[in-house]
Design a protein around this motif. Structure first.
Motif, short mmCIF file in Angstrom:
data_model
loop_
_atom_site.label_atom_id
_atom_site.label_comp_id
_atom_site.label_asym_id
_atom_site.label_seq_id
_atom_site.Cartn_x
_atom_site.Cartn_y
_atom_site.Cartn_z
N LEU A 414 -61.77 -58.33 -21.95
CA LEU A 414 -61.58 -57.65 -23.23
C LEU A 414 -62.79 -56.80 -23.58
CD1 LEU A 414 -59.78 -57.25 -25.70
CD2 LEU A 414 -60.84 -59.26 -26.73
N LEU A 445 -54.46 -61.93 -22.06
CA LEU A 445 -54.59 -60.86 -23.04
C LEU A 445 -53.25 -60.16 -23.28
CD1 LEU A 445 -58.01 -59.35 -21.91
CD2 LEU A 445 -57.55 -60.62 -24.01
N ALA A 450 -52.98 -58.24 -26.80
CA ALA A 450 -54.21 -57.46 -26.87
C ALA A 450 -54.16 -56.23 -25.97
CB ALA A 450 -55.41 -58.32 -26.50
N ILE A 457 -55.80 -51.27 -24.08
CA ILE A 457 -56.00 -51.96 -25.35
C ILE A 457 -54.93 -51.56 -26.36
CG2 ILE A 457 -57.53 -52.12 -27.35
CD1 ILE A 457 -58.52 -53.79 -25.11
N GLY A 462 -55.93 -55.78 -29.88
CA GLY A 462 -57.03 -55.98 -28.94
C GLY A 462 -58.37 -55.53 -29.49
N MET A 465 -59.38 -57.97 -32.27
CA MET A 465 -59.83 -59.25 -31.71
C MET A 465 -61.28 -59.17 -31.27
SD MET A 465 -56.42 -60.28 -29.51
CE MET A 465 -57.33 -61.33 -28.39
N ALA A 472 -61.03 -65.08 -27.78
CA ALA A 472 -59.78 -64.31 -27.89
C ALA A 472 -58.69 -65.11 -28.58
CB ALA A 472 -59.33 -63.86 -26.51
N ARG A 476 -57.04 -63.87 -32.12
CA ARG A 476 -55.60 -63.59 -32.29
C ARG A 476 -55.01 -64.47 -33.39
NH1 ARG A 476 -51.47 -62.28 -33.55
NH2 ARG A 476 -49.62 -61.66 -32.35
#
Length: 685
Positions: A414, A445, A450, A457, A462, A465, A472, A476
């Protein structure tokens, strides 16, 4: 190494003689300094060389043992030689929060506390100001700053300290610096390591040859080695393995206290629960007028207790400091003369095949052992008692594997996506991440919403987050809380989950019975997260008497409340200043909390099997609820559950912590259908 609890009852503690089951092996360090005045720090003789090298090279690798002074003196050299001019700062990264705070305090003290020239910035804590010149941060904080300022333009020098620890954020940061250096010829990078792995760092930045750039780029580097300030240390090994390292550690401490001269004793144990048990055993074995004072030291302790442990001992007092690996590096413990090394350490280990992350207590490395022994020789001759045999030491790995090989890579993926790295497999890192772990992270993800099918993304999920200083899953969860109208409740739960030890552990059987009554009343059939919400949402926790009666750790809740305030401010900015929503009733709030948790924990979900055991939805791994979990003791039966983290249980089992029961249909709605069947779970929902 044997784990505590495998053999019972433990043998009686030995306090009447020196340890007779140790053999002696000398370890040679530089000769002891016999003068009463402390010798100058070894780094001082290298000051001119460091500054000259930095003028002519963008990268400087400094190898120096703990005690050489590199963490405290190099920032001051840079300040005095003009590297903080033109509105630039010097930033020093640390792997641990405690080290960043302590080093900031130390450097500020040595500079005479001039204004706010020295400060620190951590997740949920920032002491810096516009006048700050020297800034101590954790590695993750600086990586986060790179998202807003890709060239790190505020800094003239980036010092990556304790680089041998090789955590994920360090590896990301080094990769980013590799990309930044050619674009910022005036930027300087100093990498400090306590182990002899300087060549690998130099190879990474320059291609391995001093003064040469890689592939024609004007990136040059050199290596400087600095001796540590150490004295002779006698290394003592057990003649046969110990059956219980906690008992053996306490036994050794008591024997040292009874038969050796003055000086503090530093004991290395792998985890906080071991430390608390060892402190309790030591207290029970000592007389009321004993000069020995057992003290704990681990990251989750309140700040006042850490300061107490790192300060000077009382007059005529000797301390036994039971610590995690936090005391291996950075922290200064100048009064330690004896070290007791259990030979164990605790760290994350990710089983990619089963999708399970565990905090595992295992055997340390030779590098760990050397670092620990060196703590006994900082100011005078010392002794190190290793609670394992010399044969065990010879069989240890030279160094622990880097974190990138043993933890989930969701945060790494991420972070790199938000930094604009489209092909993560091609992002240059010291150790390439395992492809299987990258695939697992991308799948999680995607399930969390995300990223999309093209691994891009998703705006509003995403990117948001990543703004939260949370993992993560919990990031979320907070987003879902904002969407479903229970932002206040979910933020309270998220904040509580960032703090260890919200509930106080009972210290006697009667306390255990009393705690069961009050916690059961608070739980009312719910799980850990609901109890966290009830504690945080009320104001009773501000009353010390109420906390004591309800077995609530007031210091921990106060810290969680500070984190809640920061999360509120972040969320308010994201919804453009609108007031954060709150559920209309307590019952509705609890339902929305659980729905938000289901949205964020599709990869941390389990279902009851035909054998009566919970099995993870991905991979079907059998797990057991932690015996200290509110859900395990007081929660109503639920076919489906979500959990926060896992740890190593006895006999290889996987224990799950922070557990709540949920409606299985929520998992299907929140993305579970994308992933469960693919990984061969227990039948999906």
């Amino acid at each position: 190494m044997w784990r505590p609890g495998q053999q019972a009852p433990p043998p009686p503690l030995l306090v009447d003689s020196t340890p007779s089951d140790f053999s002696y092996t000398p370890t040679f360090h530089p000769p002891s300094n016999t003068s009463k005045a402390p010798p100058p720090l070894p780094i001082k003789s290298h000051r001119r060389q460091i500054l000259y090298t930095l003028e002519h090279n963008q990268v400087l690798i400094i190898v120096g043992e703990t005690g050489s002074g590199k963490s405290t003196q190099i920032p001051q050299y840079l300040l005095s030689s003009g590297w903080c001019g033109n509105n630039h700062q010097v930033v020093i990264t640390q792997p641990r929060r405690v080290a960043a705070v302590r080093l900031s305090d130390r450097v500020s003290h040595e500079l005479g506390g001039r204004g706010n020239e020295v400060g620190y910035k951590l997740r949920f804590d920032d002491s810096t100001s516009a006048s700050t010149k020297i800034k101590f941060v954790t590695d993750g904080v600086l990586v986060g700053e790179a998202r807003m300022d890709p060239l790190l333009s505020d800094y003239s020098v980036v010092v990556v300290d304790e680089a041998h620890e090789r955590n994920i954020n360090q590896d990301i940061l080094l990769g980013l610096l590799l990309k930044i250096l050619p674009q910022r010829p005036t930027l300087r990078v100093i990498v400090c390591s306590a182990t002899i792995d300087a060549e690998s760092f130099l190879e990474f930045f320059t291609g391995g040859k001093e003064g040469k750039g890689r592939k024609g780029e004007e990136v040059k580097g050199e290596i400087i080695s600095v001796d540590g300030r150490s004295h002779d240390v006698e290394i003592m090994y057990l003649q046969s393995p110990a059956s219980n390292y906690i008992t053996k550690a306490v036994e050794t401490v008591l024997s040292i206290h009874a038969n050796e001269g003055g000086g503090d004793i530093l004991v290395f144990l792998p985890q906080a629960s071991d430390i608390e048990e060892a402190v309790r055993m030591t207290v029970e074995s000592l007389g009321k007028k004993s000069r020995l004072r057992p003290l704990p030291l681990y990251a989750a302790l309140p700040e006042n207790m850490i300061k107490q442990t790192l300060g000077e001992p009382g007059r005529g007092e000797r301390r036994a400091i039971f610590s995690t690996s936090i005391a291996e590096t950075s922290l200064t413990l100048p009064f330690v003369k004896f070290v007791v090394d259990s030979g164990t350490s605790k760290g994350p280990w990710f089983d990619c095949g089963r999708g399970v992350e565990r905090l595992v207590v295992g055997q340390g490395s030779k590098s760990n052992a050397k670092q620990r022994a060196g703590r006994a020789g900082r100011v005078c001759r010392g002794k190190c008692y290793r609670l394992y045999t010399s044969e065990t030491y010879e069989g240890m790995d030279d160094c622990a594997p880097p974190e990138i090989l043993r933890t989930p890579l969701t945060s790494l993926v991420l972070t790199l996506k938000l930094l604009g790295v489209s092909n993560i497999a091609k992002f240059k890192m010291l150790t390439p991440p395992p492809i299987e772990a990258l695939e697992e992270a991308l799948e999680e993800l995607y399930a969390l919403g995300a990223i999309n099918e093209n691994c891009e993304i998703v705006e509003g999920v995403g990117d948001v987050m990543a703004e939260f200083p949370l993992d993560a899953k919990m990031g979320r969860t907070v987003i879902e809380g904002i969407k479903n109208g229970a932002a206040e409740e979910v933020i309270a739960v998220a904040a509580a989950c960032q703090v260890n030890g919200i509930m106080v552990k009972p210290r006697s059987q009667q306390q255990g019975r009393d705690r069961d009554v009050v916690v059961g009343e608070m739980a009312r059939g719910g799980g850990d997260h609901i109890v966290f919400a009830r504690i945080m949402e009320g104001e009773d926790w501000r009353n010390g008497g109420w906390c004591k009666e309800k077995f609530v750790n007031q210091r921990a809740v106060r810290k969680a409340d500070e984190i809640r305030g920061q999360l509120r401010r972040l969320c308010s900015r994201m919804i453009k200043g609108n007031r954060l929503s709150s559920a209309g009733t307590e019952e509705e709030g609890e339902r929305l909390i659980l729905q938000a948790l289901a949205a964020g924990h599709v990869f941390n979900a389990a279902r009851i099997g035909s054998d009566g055991r919970y099995r993870t939805m991905r991979g079907g791994t059998a797990v057991e609820v932690h015996p200290g979990s509110v859900f395990g003791r007081f929660g109503r039966f639920s076919e489906y559950i979500v959990y926060g983290n896992t740890e190593d249980g006895r006999e290889g089992t996987v224990r799950i912590c922070n557990v709540s029961g949920i409606d299985g249909n929520w998992l299907l709605r929140e993305g579970g259908d994308k992933v469960y069947m693919k990984k061969g779970g227990v039948g999906g929902v």
